[in-house]
Write a protein that holds these residues in place. Structure first.
Motif, PDB file in Angstrom:
ATOM      1  N   LEU A 218       0.726  -1.083  -0.111  1.00 41.90           N
ATOM      2  CA  LEU A 218       0.068  -0.062   0.016  1.00 41.90           C
ATOM      3  C   LEU A 218       0.965   1.198   0.071  1.00 41.90           C
ATOM      4  O   LEU A 218       1.927   1.095   0.413  1.00 41.90           O
ATOM      5  CB  LEU A 218      -1.054   0.340   1.192  1.00 41.90           C
ATOM      6  N   TYR A 221       0.190   2.816   5.014  1.00 43.09           N
ATOM      7  CA  TYR A 221      -0.048   1.806   5.898  1.00 43.09           C
ATOM      8  C   TYR A 221      -0.082   2.036   7.428  1.00 43.09           C
ATOM      9  O   TYR A 221       0.510   3.131   7.674  1.00 43.09           O
ATOM     10  CB  TYR A 221       0.386   0.565   5.415  1.00 43.09           C
ATOM     11  N   THR A 222      -0.369   1.211   8.238  1.00 46.60           N
ATOM     12  CA  THR A 222      -0.171   1.413   9.695  1.00 46.60           C
ATOM     13  C   THR A 222       0.988   0.849  10.008  1.00 46.60           C
ATOM     14  O   THR A 222       0.892  -0.526  10.009  1.00 46.60           O
ATOM     15  CB  THR A 222      -1.641   0.977  10.788  1.00 46.60           C
ATOM     16  N   GLY A 387       4.060  -4.252   9.917  1.00 45.97           N
ATOM     17  CA  GLY A 387       2.806  -3.682   8.958  1.00 45.97           C
ATOM     18  C   GLY A 387       1.615  -4.327   9.411  1.00 45.97           C
ATOM     19  O   GLY A 387       1.271  -5.387   9.326  1.00 45.97           O
ATOM     20  N   GLU A 389      -1.683  -3.795   8.403  1.00 43.42           N
ATOM     21  CA  GLU A 389      -2.311  -4.582   7.380  1.00 43.42           C
ATOM     22  C   GLU A 389      -2.200  -5.988   6.926  1.00 43.42           C
ATOM     23  O   GLU A 389      -2.835  -6.695   6.615  1.00 43.42           O
ATOM     24  CB  GLU A 389      -2.910  -3.626   6.293  1.00 43.42           C
ATOM     25  N   ARG A 390      -0.655  -5.938   6.779  1.00 43.24           N
ATOM     26  CA  ARG A 390      -0.245  -7.381   6.502  1.00 43.24           C
ATOM     27  C   ARG A 390      -0.195  -8.146   7.162  1.00 43.24           C
ATOM     28  O   ARG A 390      -0.729  -9.553   6.901  1.00 43.24           O
ATOM     29  CB  ARG A 390       1.193  -7.037   6.033  1.00 43.24           C
ATOM     30  N   VAL A 401      -4.134  -7.034   0.838  1.00 42.11           N
ATOM     31  CA  VAL A 401      -4.206  -6.285   2.005  1.00 42.11           C
ATOM     32  C   VAL A 401      -5.209  -5.320   2.073  1.00 42.11           C
ATOM     33  O   VAL A 401      -5.836  -4.704   2.989  1.00 42.11           O
ATOM     34  CB  VAL A 401      -3.062  -5.586   2.169  1.00 42.11           C
ATOM     35  N   ARG A 402      -5.682  -5.061   0.638  1.00 48.52           N
ATOM     36  CA  ARG A 402      -6.856  -3.972   0.723  1.00 48.52           C
ATOM     37  C   ARG A 402      -8.156  -4.692   1.247  1.00 48.52           C
ATOM     38  O   ARG A 402      -9.084  -3.773   1.602  1.00 48.52           O
ATOM     39  CB  ARG A 402      -7.024  -3.704  -0.962  1.00 48.52           C
ATOM     40  N   THR A 405      -8.340  -3.486   5.044  1.00 47.03           N
ATOM     41  CA  THR A 405      -7.885  -1.996   4.877  1.00 47.03           C
ATOM     42  C   THR A 405      -9.269  -1.233   4.734  1.00 47.03           C
ATOM     43  O   THR A 405      -9.679  -1.322   3.821  1.00 47.03           O
ATOM     44  CB  THR A 405      -6.994  -1.346   3.913  1.00 47.03           C
ATOM     45  N   PRO A 408      -8.220   1.879   1.678  1.00 43.67           N
ATOM     46  CA  PRO A 408      -6.453   1.747   1.136  1.00 43.67           C
ATOM     47  C   PRO A 408      -6.253   2.842   0.163  1.00 43.67           C
ATOM     48  O   PRO A 408      -6.939   3.598  -0.600  1.00 43.67           O
ATOM     49  CB  PRO A 408      -6.850   0.337   0.457  1.00 43.67           C
ATOM     50  N   ASP A 410      -3.317   3.467  -2.682  1.00 39.31           N
ATOM     51  CA  ASP A 410      -2.496   2.652  -3.731  1.00 39.31           C
ATOM     52  C   ASP A 410      -2.188   3.600  -4.768  1.00 39.31           C
ATOM     53  O   ASP A 410      -2.670   4.738  -4.898  1.00 39.31           O
ATOM     54  CB  ASP A 410      -2.668   1.352  -3.926  1.00 39.31           C
TER      55      ASP A 410
END
Length: 416
Positions: A218, A221-222, A387, A389-390, A401-402, A405, A408, A410
């Motif tokens: 992404l 991401y967080t 990460g 989301e991962r 990962v979307r 999320t 998202p 990208d």
């Protein structure tokens, strides 16, 4: 009358209650109508026999916000073993327009792009919402585990004057007429704050302007970051990370193969396991998958450390391996065959930073405020970044990962 949630209904059998939520589904039969109401805790079944109330139910569509007042009775076939009868229904706002896809079905039938285009609706579906709840639980466990180990939560700038990693793509912006960038990482700041608190962590967004077109990357991401001082080497960092990851997995409630101690292999050995040439400078996704399969097969672990990455593939602040020239005290943690965490021991002497920057042909001036800390007594230290989301995608088995999320970002998506 105080509102109660669906999950509280069994404690109110025989009583009049007030519910509020969204119309999840309507089933309009000849002599009776069933109204399924969804709130933040789950589903409630409301039985409608009064013709006037039935007309109200027929007039409102799915996703309309409503309030229900009725009597709770036991019914083993209803959600939670109870249902609400003799209800009154009050619409809380205008009736909802029909959603572009059914939210009451077990799985969302819409394509992922359609779901993301209509995120305000798709996120209401149980599968999408549960992934976000899982992320919240994992983040809370990240915090609580590190709190218990004496870490201090910090908050660092996301607008910075220079990039964290030489050569990496960054998002540039105009900062009152001066060039600035969105932060790729809190790396410089969390290292500096080791000099204040010894142990720090942060939960926040990071930004990578890398033109990826994959299901694991992404642009925003967080990142769950941690840094700790007074370490012997990277193995102390790995020990803390292991405790953190185990806490996050436990909080998620998901089934994960966890060895008591995560297996660890040196980069050179990882290449052999993956069947890669010995001169490969980094691990490709196929290599990571092979190593993940090996860890599960040989060690019963969904997690495996790869240590000692080559110096050329690590940031300039990475501490070299004193016993193996050309390699580092840096590591990755793979989760089910995908890189989840990057970490390692950092340089902590000012002279070493000058030498590292010179070796990469980098001027000191852009990093002066960062390296200044190392002129004033910094301990050996290291850290890692997860990460979020991962992590959630690997836990749930999501292929992209979307899917886990909320909104998202990208290469192609800037809204909603």
């Amino acid at each position: 009358m105080q509102r109660i949630l669906s999950i509280q209904l069994p404690a109110h059998i025989g009583s009049s209650v007030r519910l509020a939520g969204w119309v999840h589904r309507r089933r309009l039969l000849k002599s009776v109508a069933f109204l399924i109401v969804r709130d933040r805790a789950g589903l409630s079944q409301v039985v409608v026999t009064n013709p006037g109330v039935r007309a109200q139910v027929e007039a409102v569509g799915e996703e309309t916000a409503v309030e229900i007042v009725g009597t709770v009775i036991a019914n083993g076939a209803a959600p939670g073993g109870v249902e609400v009868v003799e209800p009154s229904v009050r619409v809380l706002g205008a009736p909802a327009e029909p959603p572009p896809f059914d939210l009451f079905r077990p799985q969302l039938g819409a394509t992922l792009p359609t779901q993301l285009d209509h995120a305000s609706l798709s996120l209401r579906h149980a599968t999408r919402a549960s992934a976000l709840r899982l992320a919240a639980a994992a983040t809370a466990a990240f915090r609580s585990t590190l709190d218990g180990l004496g870490f201090v939560e910090v908050h660092t700038p996301k607008i910075v004057a220079s990039s964290t990693e030489s050569g990496a793509n960054v998002f540039a912006l105009d900062y009152f007429g001066r060039p600035a960038f969105l932060a790729q990482s809190p790396q410089f700041y969390k290292q500096t704050l080791v000099g204040v608190f010894e142990r720090v962590y942060e939960v926040g967004p990071v930004f990578r302007a890398e033109p990826h077109e994959t299901g694991r990357h992404l642009a925003q991401y967080t990142s769950l970051d941690a840094e700790l001082g007074f370490v012997e080497d990277h193995r102390d960092v790995m020990a803390v990370l292991t405790r953190v990851v185990k806490g996050m997995v436990a909080a998620s409630g998901q089934e994960v193969a966890l060895a008591e101690e995560f297996p660890a292999v040196h980069f050179t050995e990882a290449l052999k396991i993956a069947g890669a040439p010995p001169d490969e400078p980094d691990l490709a996704p196929a290599h990571e998958r092979a190593i993940g399969e090996w860890a599960l097969r040989e060690h019963g672990s969904d997690f495996v450390f790869v240590t000692g990455y080559p110096m050329a593939k690590r940031p300039f602040y990475t501490h070299p391996d004193p016993s193996r020239p050309g390699y580092t005290n840096g590591f990755d943690l793979l989760f089910r065959g995908v890189e989840l965490v990057t970490g390692g021991q950092r340089l902590h002497r000012y002279e070493d930073y000058l030498a590292a920057l010179a070796a990469r042909g980098e001027p000191v001036a852009p990093y002066e405020s960062y390296v200044e800390a190392f002129r004033h007594g910094m301990p050996p230290h290291g850290g890692f970044a997860i990460g979020l989301e991962r992590f959630v995608a690997r836990l749930t088995g999501a292929g992209n990962v979307r899917e886990v999320t909320a909104f998202p970002r990208d290469r192609h998506r800037l809204t909603p």
